[in-house]
Scaffold this motif. Structure first.
Motif, PDB file in Angstrom:
ATOM      1  N   MET A   1       0.833  -1.218   0.000  1.00 30.34           N
ATOM      2  CA  MET A   1       0.000   0.000   0.000  1.00 30.34           C
ATOM      3  C   MET A   1       0.860   1.257   0.000  1.00 30.34           C
ATOM      4  N   LEU A   2       1.900   1.276   0.815  1.00 26.03           N
ATOM      5  CA  LEU A   2       2.758   2.456   0.891  1.00 26.03           C
ATOM      6  C   LEU A   2       3.446   2.734  -0.444  1.00 26.03           C
ATOM      7  N   HIS A   3       3.925   1.698  -1.113  1.00 24.02           N
ATOM      8  CA  HIS A   3       4.646   1.904  -2.366  1.00 24.02           C
ATOM      9  C   HIS A   3       3.727   2.218  -3.535  1.00 24.02           C
ATOM     10  N   THR A   4       2.496   1.774  -3.491  1.00 22.21           N
ATOM     11  CA  THR A   4       1.588   2.050  -4.603  1.00 22.21           C
ATOM     12  C   THR A   4       0.762   3.314  -4.405  1.00 22.21           C
ATOM     13  N   GLN A   5       0.412   3.644  -3.146  1.00 20.73           N
ATOM     14  CA  GLN A   5      -0.487   4.774  -2.901  1.00 20.73           C
ATOM     15  C   GLN A   5       0.161   5.904  -2.115  1.00 20.73           C
ATOM     16  N   GLY A   6       1.395   5.734  -1.688  1.00 23.37           N
ATOM     17  CA  GLY A   6       2.073   6.782  -0.934  1.00 23.37           C
ATOM     18  C   GLY A   6       1.806   6.667   0.552  1.00 23.37           C
ATOM     19  N   VAL A   7       2.436   7.577   1.277  1.00 17.59           N
ATOM     20  CA  VAL A   7       2.389   7.513   2.730  1.00 17.59           C
ATOM     21  C   VAL A   7       0.991   7.802   3.295  1.00 17.59           C
ATOM     22  N   GLY A   8       0.143   8.445   2.536  1.00 19.65           N
ATOM     23  CA  GLY A   8      -1.206   8.742   2.994  1.00 19.65           C
ATOM     24  C   GLY A   8      -2.168   7.579   2.865  1.00 19.65           C
ATOM     25  N   ALA A   9      -1.699   6.450   2.331  1.00 15.19           N
ATOM     26  CA  ALA A   9      -2.567   5.291   2.104  1.00 15.19           C
ATOM     27  C   ALA A   9      -3.017   4.643   3.402  1.00 15.19           C
ATOM     28  N   ALA A  10      -2.190   4.713   4.417  1.00 14.88           N
ATOM     29  CA  ALA A  10      -2.501   4.065   5.690  1.00 14.88           C
ATOM     30  C   ALA A  10      -2.464   5.106   6.802  1.00 14.88           C
TER      31      ALA A  10
ATOM     32  N   ARG B   1       1.112  18.545   9.182  1.00 14.41           N
ATOM     33  CA  ARG B   1      -0.028  18.383   8.258  1.00 14.41           C
ATOM     34  C   ARG B   1      -0.289  16.900   8.073  1.00 14.41           C
ATOM     35  N   SER B   2      -1.390  16.575   7.461  1.00 13.14           N
ATOM     36  CA  SER B   2      -1.771  15.162   7.337  1.00 13.14           C
ATOM     37  C   SER B   2      -0.857  14.445   6.349  1.00 13.14           C
ATOM     38  N   LEU B   3      -0.819  13.123   6.479  1.00 15.01           N
ATOM     39  CA  LEU B   3      -0.001  12.323   5.574  1.00 15.01           C
ATOM     40  C   LEU B   3      -0.504  12.405   4.142  1.00 15.01           C
ATOM     41  N   GLY B   4      -1.811  12.537   3.969  1.00 12.37           N
ATOM     42  CA  GLY B   4      -2.379  12.690   2.631  1.00 12.37           C
ATOM     43  C   GLY B   4      -1.913  13.976   1.970  1.00 12.37           C
ATOM     44  N   ASP B   5      -1.840  15.066   2.741  1.00 11.10           N
ATOM     45  CA  ASP B   5      -1.343  16.338   2.202  1.00 11.10           C
ATOM     46  C   ASP B   5       0.122  16.218   1.790  1.00 11.10           C
ATOM     47  N   ILE B   6       0.906  15.545   2.603  1.00  8.97           N
ATOM     48  CA  ILE B   6       2.328  15.362   2.277  1.00  8.97           C
ATOM     49  C   ILE B   6       2.466  14.540   0.997  1.00  8.97           C
ATOM     50  N   ALA B   7       1.683  13.488   0.874  1.00  7.05           N
ATOM     51  CA  ALA B   7       1.764  12.634  -0.314  1.00  7.05           C
ATOM     52  C   ALA B   7       1.424  13.412  -1.579  1.00  7.05           C
ATOM     53  N   ARG B   8       0.454  14.328  -1.497  1.00  2.34           N
ATOM     54  CA  ARG B   8       0.042  15.097  -2.668  1.00  2.34           C
ATOM     55  C   ARG B   8       1.005  16.236  -2.990  1.00  2.34           C
ATOM     56  N   SER B   9       1.493  16.941  -1.972  1.00  2.00           N
ATOM     57  CA  SER B   9       2.241  18.167  -2.238  1.00  2.00           C
ATOM     58  C   SER B   9       3.754  18.019  -2.252  1.00  2.00           C
ATOM     59  N   GLU B  10       4.291  17.017  -1.587  1.00  2.00           N
ATOM     60  CA  GLU B  10       5.750  16.881  -1.519  1.00  2.00           C
ATOM     61  C   GLU B  10       6.174  15.450  -1.828  1.00  2.00           C
TER      62      GLU B  10
ATOM     63  N   ARG C   1       9.024  14.153  -2.704  1.00  2.00           N
ATOM     64  CA  ARG C   1      10.306  13.723  -2.147  1.00  2.00           C
ATOM     65  C   ARG C   1      10.169  13.353  -0.672  1.00  2.00           C
ATOM     66  N   LEU C   2       9.421  14.137   0.088  1.00  2.00           N
ATOM     67  CA  LEU C   2       9.181  13.802   1.490  1.00  2.00           C
ATOM     68  C   LEU C   2       8.344  12.527   1.601  1.00  2.00           C
ATOM     69  N   ASN C   3       7.389  12.376   0.689  1.00  2.00           N
ATOM     70  CA  ASN C   3       6.577  11.161   0.646  1.00  2.00           C
ATOM     71  C   ASN C   3       7.469   9.941   0.417  1.00  2.00           C
ATOM     72  N   ALA C   4       8.388  10.014  -0.550  1.00  2.00           N
ATOM     73  CA  ALA C   4       9.301   8.906  -0.832  1.00  2.00           C
ATOM     74  C   ALA C   4      10.199   8.627   0.372  1.00  2.00           C
ATOM     75  N   TYR C   5      10.642   9.680   1.049  1.00  2.00           N
ATOM     76  CA  TYR C   5      11.474   9.491   2.234  1.00  2.00           C
ATOM     77  C   TYR C   5      10.699   8.764   3.336  1.00  2.00           C
ATOM     78  N   LEU C   6       9.470   9.189   3.598  1.00  2.00           N
ATOM     79  CA  LEU C   6       8.669   8.550   4.648  1.00  2.00           C
ATOM     80  C   LEU C   6       8.360   7.094   4.314  1.00  2.00           C
ATOM     81  N   VAL C   7       8.096   6.808   3.037  1.00  2.00           N
ATOM     82  CA  VAL C   7       7.842   5.421   2.624  1.00  2.00           C
ATOM     83  C   VAL C   7       9.093   4.579   2.847  1.00  2.00           C
ATOM     84  N   SER C   8      10.261   5.086   2.448  1.00  2.00           N
ATOM     85  CA  SER C   8      11.494   4.317   2.646  1.00  2.00           C
ATOM     86  C   SER C   8      11.831   4.195   4.125  1.00  2.00           C
TER      87      SER C   8
END
Length: 88
Positions: free
Chosen positions: A40-49, A65-74, A76-83
């Motif tokens: 889920m994290l790799h396919t939908q980003g950090v806001g998936a869960a 801010r919410s994880l969904g906002d981070i996944a949409r707007s940033e 690189r930060l989303n990729a960092y949080l997923v990793s």
């Protein structure tokens, strides 16, 4: 060398049998979550869960801010949080 056969049976309704069943269910759930959450994290980003850290509100408070906002707007930060979640 003689082979030793295991001939004992388990009474599934006994405390030992129930403990074995609970142990196997717990293991199956761990295997399921070990596959589903990273997928889920790799396919939908950090806001998936929501609630990755504690809860959706706690995540938003901690990160500003919410994880969904981070996944949409940033991305690189989303990729960092997923990793980061992968390494845990």
């Amino acid at each position: 060398m003689r082979s030793m056969a295991f001939t004992q049976t388990v009474a599934w309704r006994s405390p030992l049998g129930i403990a074995i069943i609970l142990f196997l269910l717990y293991g199956a759930l761990n295997i399921l979550f070990a596959i589903v959450v990273p997928l889920m994290l790799h396919t939908q980003g950090v806001g998936a869960a929501p609630g990755l850290i504690l809860s959706a509100d706690a995540d938003g408070s901690l990160l500003g801010r919410s994880l969904g906002d981070i996944a949409r707007s940033e991305p690189r930060l989303n990729a960092y949080l997923v990793s980061f979640m992968d390494t845990m």
